[in-house]
Design a protein around this motif. Sequence first.
Motif, short mmCIF file in Angstrom:
data_model
loop_
_atom_site.label_atom_id
_atom_site.label_comp_id
_atom_site.label_asym_id
_atom_site.label_seq_id
_atom_site.Cartn_x
_atom_site.Cartn_y
_atom_site.Cartn_z
N ASP A 60 -1.55 0.22 8.03
CA ASP A 60 -0.96 1.54 8.27
C ASP A 60 -1.68 2.51 7.35
N ALA A 61 -2.84 2.99 7.81
CA ALA A 61 -3.69 3.86 7.00
C ALA A 61 -3.23 5.31 7.16
N THR A 80 2.24 -12.24 10.37
CA THR A 80 1.73 -10.88 10.31
C THR A 80 2.22 -10.19 9.05
N VAL A 81 1.31 -9.48 8.37
CA VAL A 81 1.65 -8.69 7.19
C VAL A 81 1.24 -7.25 7.44
N ARG A 82 2.16 -6.34 7.23
CA ARG A 82 1.89 -4.91 7.41
C ARG A 82 1.65 -4.27 6.05
N LEU A 83 0.48 -3.68 5.89
CA LEU A 83 0.08 -3.05 4.63
C LEU A 83 -0.07 -1.55 4.85
N THR A 84 0.61 -0.76 4.03
CA THR A 84 0.47 0.69 4.10
C THR A 84 -0.37 1.16 2.91
N ASP A 139 5.31 -4.35 4.64
CA ASP A 139 5.55 -5.49 3.76
C ASP A 139 4.94 -5.28 2.38
N LEU A 140 3.83 -4.55 2.33
CA LEU A 140 3.11 -4.26 1.09
C LEU A 140 2.62 -2.82 1.12
N ALA A 141 2.43 -2.27 -0.08
CA ALA A 141 1.90 -0.91 -0.16
C ALA A 141 0.92 -0.81 -1.33
N LEU A 142 -0.20 -0.13 -1.10
CA LEU A 142 -1.09 0.30 -2.17
C LEU A 142 -0.81 1.78 -2.38
N ARG A 143 -0.32 2.14 -3.57
CA ARG A 143 0.11 3.52 -3.80
C ARG A 143 -0.40 4.04 -5.14
N ARG A 180 5.50 5.13 3.23
CA ARG A 180 6.41 4.32 4.05
C ARG A 180 7.48 3.71 3.15
N ASP A 181 8.64 3.51 3.72
CA ASP A 181 9.79 3.00 2.96
C ASP A 181 9.80 1.48 3.02
N LEU A 182 9.43 0.85 1.90
CA LEU A 182 9.42 -0.62 1.86
C LEU A 182 10.83 -1.19 1.92
N ARG A 183 11.79 -0.44 1.42
CA ARG A 183 13.17 -0.94 1.43
C ARG A 183 13.71 -1.03 2.86
#
Length: 309
Positions: free
Chosen positions: A131-132, A98-102, A145-149, A137-140
Amino acid sequence: MQDQESERWDDVRVFLEAYRLLSLGMAASRLGVDTSTVSRRLAALERRLGVRLFARSREGLLRTVAAEQLFEAAEAMEAAHARLSRDASSVEANAEGTVRLTLDPGLAEFFVAPALARFRAKHPRIDLELDASPIPRDLRRREADLALRSSKLAGSDLVTTKISVETWMAVGAPTLIGRLGALSSWDAAPWITWDRDMSSYAPAQWIAKHAPRAPTPLRTSHFASQIVAAEAGLGLALLPAPYARRPTLERARTTRALAASVESWPRSELWLVAPRILRDVPRVAAVWTFLVEEMRAIVGSSTSRARGR
């Protein structure tokens, strides 16, 4: 010494498969060994670490707290082994989990979600959690696991790549654009703009500066609502270039009187970010590669289309 290192890596591989599948039999089948070998390897790893990793039940394996704590380090070891061997096929074979993407809601709804069927066909053993939310979200802290920012995050513990630099532009439904004709003043058009909680946002400030007396039939910070309202002909909206490729929207027409304001349209960046320790984990690496290719293709297509109008 090399044989010992190889045995330890084999133990970690066994642990990862057991952790992911929660079944000795399924782990054995995946690894191409018998169940007794998997059980023996796990026992050896537990003795070496001095902790219990799994409890047995009728339903299969149950992860212990120690297993949960070990999993991230084991995945990092898996990624390092894949880099060392330079075996792309093994990375693809191990891309599961599973990969969580924000990401922002607009990106999720209009670009990422529609592409997920293609991703699933390529990586059937990876499950995505989107996570739309506009809330960072705090990746640290492993909230994702990943973020598009829209901004680059600094830190030696993070890996980033710039996807694009996007120009925002005034767009509306083709019927509204045709009715308005070539604009000499932005005040002559109705505007869909941001609510007061986003008044400091660059696109909201652009509208406030260049269309201060324009009618505003809708104020909302819900991005999808802005797009739907613009498509319905309610007013112009200031949107990033990728949204201009939608067939239901058209760029506003302007005269030379608005050339300076058009040149000052806001710009925003899009960055893909991951914790350094996770970047080369196969499941994360697969999503990373797919997002880079997918988003850059979308941006490139939308940019050329917008310029052609």
